[in-house]
Write a protein that holds these residues in place. Structure first.
Motif, mmCIF file in Angstrom:
data_model
loop_
_atom_site.group_PDB
_atom_site.id
_atom_site.type_symbol
_atom_site.label_atom_id
_atom_site.label_comp_id
_atom_site.label_asym_id
_atom_site.label_seq_id
_atom_site.Cartn_x
_atom_site.Cartn_y
_atom_site.Cartn_z
ATOM 1 N N UNK A 313 18.006 50.008 21.095
ATOM 2 C CA UNK A 313 17.496 48.641 20.958
ATOM 3 C C UNK A 313 16.892 48.041 22.231
ATOM 4 N N UNK A 314 17.324 48.510 23.415
ATOM 5 C CA UNK A 314 17.052 47.715 24.620
ATOM 6 C C UNK A 314 15.654 47.908 25.195
ATOM 7 N N UNK A 315 15.064 49.122 25.056
ATOM 8 C CA UNK A 315 13.779 49.422 25.702
ATOM 9 C C UNK A 315 13.884 49.139 27.205
ATOM 10 N N UNK A 316 15.003 49.638 27.789
ATOM 11 C CA UNK A 316 15.306 49.352 29.197
ATOM 12 C C UNK A 316 14.699 50.405 30.110
ATOM 13 N N UNK A 317 14.601 50.053 31.416
ATOM 14 C CA UNK A 317 14.130 50.994 32.429
ATOM 15 C C UNK A 317 15.276 51.479 33.314
ATOM 16 N N UNK A 318 16.356 50.708 33.353
ATOM 17 C CA UNK A 318 17.460 51.070 34.231
ATOM 18 C C UNK A 318 18.777 50.592 33.628
ATOM 19 N N UNK A 319 19.797 51.421 33.805
ATOM 20 C CA UNK A 319 21.149 51.086 33.336
ATOM 21 C C UNK A 319 22.135 51.402 34.458
ATOM 22 N N UNK A 320 23.061 50.493 34.686
ATOM 23 C CA UNK A 320 24.116 50.701 35.676
ATOM 24 C C UNK A 320 25.467 50.623 34.958
ATOM 25 N N UNK A 321 26.252 51.683 35.114
ATOM 26 C CA UNK A 321 27.602 51.728 34.532
ATOM 27 C C UNK A 321 28.583 51.606 35.683
ATOM 28 N N UNK A 322 29.449 50.593 35.639
ATOM 29 C CA UNK A 322 30.410 50.334 36.721
ATOM 30 C C UNK A 322 31.829 50.515 36.202
ATOM 31 N N UNK A 323 32.649 51.170 37.027
ATOM 32 C CA UNK A 323 34.085 51.316 36.728
ATOM 33 C C UNK A 323 34.827 50.684 37.885
ATOM 34 N N UNK A 324 35.658 49.717 37.584
ATOM 35 C CA UNK A 324 36.319 48.940 38.637
ATOM 36 C C UNK A 324 37.787 48.779 38.289
ATOM 37 N N UNK A 325 38.638 49.109 39.263
ATOM 38 C CA UNK A 325 40.079 48.895 39.081
ATOM 39 C C UNK A 325 40.531 47.741 39.954
ATOM 40 N N UNK A 326 41.071 46.708 39.320
ATOM 41 C CA UNK A 326 41.637 45.573 40.036
ATOM 42 C C UNK A 326 43.156 45.721 40.033
ATOM 43 N N UNK A 327 43.886 44.860 40.726
ATOM 44 C CA UNK A 327 45.350 44.994 40.737
ATOM 45 C C UNK A 327 46.003 44.915 39.369
ATOM 46 N N UNK A 328 45.320 44.273 38.423
ATOM 47 C CA UNK A 328 45.968 44.082 37.131
ATOM 48 C C UNK A 328 45.198 44.643 35.942
ATOM 49 N N UNK A 329 44.029 45.273 36.167
ATOM 50 C CA UNK A 329 43.268 45.768 35.028
ATOM 51 C C UNK A 329 42.280 46.837 35.458
ATOM 52 N N UNK A 330 41.757 47.535 34.442
ATOM 53 C CA UNK A 330 40.663 48.489 34.626
ATOM 54 C C UNK A 330 39.487 47.956 33.820
ATOM 55 N N UNK A 331 38.291 47.854 34.487
ATOM 56 C CA UNK A 331 37.132 47.245 33.852
ATOM 57 C C UNK A 331 35.956 48.217 33.888
ATOM 58 N N UNK A 332 35.241 48.254 32.776
ATOM 59 C CA UNK A 332 34.013 49.041 32.685
ATOM 60 C C UNK A 332 32.882 48.098 32.291
ATOM 61 N N UNK A 333 31.779 48.114 33.080
ATOM 62 C CA UNK A 333 30.615 47.271 32.808
ATOM 63 C C UNK A 333 29.396 48.164 32.567
ATOM 64 N N UNK A 334 28.611 47.809 31.569
ATOM 65 C CA UNK A 334 27.349 48.490 31.298
ATOM 66 C C UNK A 334 26.258 47.417 31.298
ATOM 67 N N UNK A 335 25.344 47.502 32.273
ATOM 68 C CA UNK A 335 24.312 46.477 32.460
ATOM 69 C C UNK A 335 22.941 47.152 32.387
ATOM 70 N N UNK A 336 22.058 46.602 31.568
ATOM 71 C CA UNK A 336 20.697 47.142 31.472
ATOM 72 C C UNK A 336 19.691 46.006 31.695
ATOM 73 N N UNK A 337 18.428 46.408 31.969
ATOM 74 C CA UNK A 337 17.359 45.418 32.208
ATOM 75 C C UNK A 337 16.392 45.374 31.030
ATOM 76 N N UNK A 338 16.931 45.606 29.824
ATOM 77 C CA UNK A 338 16.082 45.674 28.646
ATOM 78 C C UNK A 338 15.708 44.328 28.087
#
Length: 401
Positions: A313-338
């Motif tokens: 759906x996005x027709x994006x040119x770039x995607x960044x997948x981030x994995x981040x561990x904080x003291x109380x959680x694990x977070x995954x972010x998927x960001x695109x420029x679509x």
């Protein structure tokens, strides 16, 4: 109604005792000079009335009337011959059974007075033995009768408790069967939900990738590029086949077999970049701790679903997948420029039929909530999309023994 064997034997013993006493009294009375016809007639009436007792006792107040009639017949027998006083022991036993305690004591004392005074009427003399003996007999008979009553009550109560226990066991068995049926139904529903999520996040996304590659191949004229696309199709089909086998076997995704969540996300992202031509990279913040398989599978499914949406759906040119561990959680972010989308419109339509779209994000959010986490989606037309999924570390720690 008493069903205890002990009580039945006690009643039979009481009947036998009265029979023996009647026989002895009859013989002694006739031997002592009593008129045989009068003795036998009175004795037969006494025994016949005694035999009618069970039927009369079953009627309201019939037991008391029956016992009074039996006592009067005994008094007639005593008038016929003093030898018949010995039948008083059976009367004392019956008084303890038929009458309440106080009336039983009063009637028994009345019978005792007759027994104690009868020798005086017959011989004009009284003796200590003629008084103390019947008195002891009266006390023993009343005690035995009341003890037998208590025994009968205990037997009835015990039988009632046993019946209640059997009924409770049957009810417990029925409830256990019902609980097992409900658990089986819930297990089947949970399994259907799991399969639908795994099929959507794994197999269906693989088919979507193959479909897009096949469409690209139809419009491709460069033989080298066409062979590359066919290799991707072949690879995607093989991975989809393996994934389908793993879903059936309720195993983790194939990407997790070769290492941690970070490695699996890198492999999925690299494959996405190769197949779609979209620039993609993975950013890891912090030293990611080892997570339970359930948490790793859930986060990996989030990444797979998000990348599939970007491709479709996005027709994006770039995607960044981030994995981040904080003291109380694990977070995954998927960001695109679509191209992005209107989240309010999506929220309004996502509750519709699965064929209208939105099932993937709903299933992902449900997976995360089961683990105490959540999902956030930020987007606007022309501004790209950011998807963020997280799972609390406190919840993942509970899955370890």
């Amino acid at each position: 109604m008493d069903r205890t064997g002990t009580s039945r034997w006690l009643r039979l013993g009481q009947h036998a005792l009265l029979g023996v006493l009647a026989l002895v009294c009859g013989l002694r009375a006739i031997t002592d000079g009593a008129h045989p016809l009068a003795e036998l007639t009175a004795l037969a009436a006494f025994i016949g009335w005694y035999a009618a007792g069970p039927r009369l006792a079953g009627k309201g107040g019939g037991g008391t009337v029956w016992f009074v009639g039996l006592t009067l017949l005994w008094a007639v027998l005593v008038l016929v011959s003093p030898e018949n006083v010995w039948l008083a022991f059976s009367l004392w036993l019956l008084a303890g059974h038929v009458l309440p305690l106080l009336p039983a004591v009063i009637v028994s004392l009345t019978v005792f007075v007759v027994v104690a005074l009868e020798p005086v009427r017959a011989t004009g003399e009284a003796s200590f033995a003629a008084i103390i003996g019947p008195f002891i007999g009266m006390v023993v008979a009343l005690g035995v009768a009341k003890a037998q009553q208590a025994l009968v009550r205990d037997g009835i109560e015990r039988q009632r408790l046993i019946t209640s226990l059997y009924a409770a066991q049957e009810e417990s068995a029925a409830l256990t069967d019902e609980l097992a049926r409900v658990q089986r139904a819930e297990g089947a529903s949970s399994e259907r939900t799991r399969l639908s999520r795994d099929i959507h996040d794994g197999i269906a996304q693989g088919f979507s990738s193959i479909l897009l590659l096949a469409r690209a191949a139809l419009s491709e004229h460069d033989p080298d590029r066409l062979r590359e696309i066919l290799r991707h199709v072949e690879s995607g089909a093989a991975e989809g086949l393996e994934e389908s086998r793993r879903v059936v076997g309720a195993l983790a995704p194939a990407d997790l077999d070769e290492g941690s969540l970070t490695g699996a996300v890198r492999r999925v992202t690299e494959r996405f970049a190769q197949e779609s031509g979209v620039a993609a990279r993975v950013v890891v913040t912090g030293s990611l701790t080892s997570l339970p398989t359930t948490a790793e599978v859930t986060l990996l499914r989030c990444v797979q679903g998000a990348l599939a949406n970007v491709r479709t759906h996005a027709d994006a040119h770039q995607v960044v997948v981030s994995i981040d561990e904080t003291p109380d959680s694990v977070r995954v972010d998927v960001v695109d420029d679509g191209r992005g989308f209107d989240t309010e419109v999506w929220t309004a339509t996502a509750a519709g039929s699965p064929k209208d779209g939105g099932y993937g994000l709903r299933a992902t959010r449900a997976r995360l909530r089961e683990l105490g986490g959540g999902l956030a989606v930020e987007s606007a037309p022309g501004e790209g999309t950011a998807l963020s999924a997280w799972i609390p570390l406190s919840h993942t720690a509970k899955e370890y023994p």
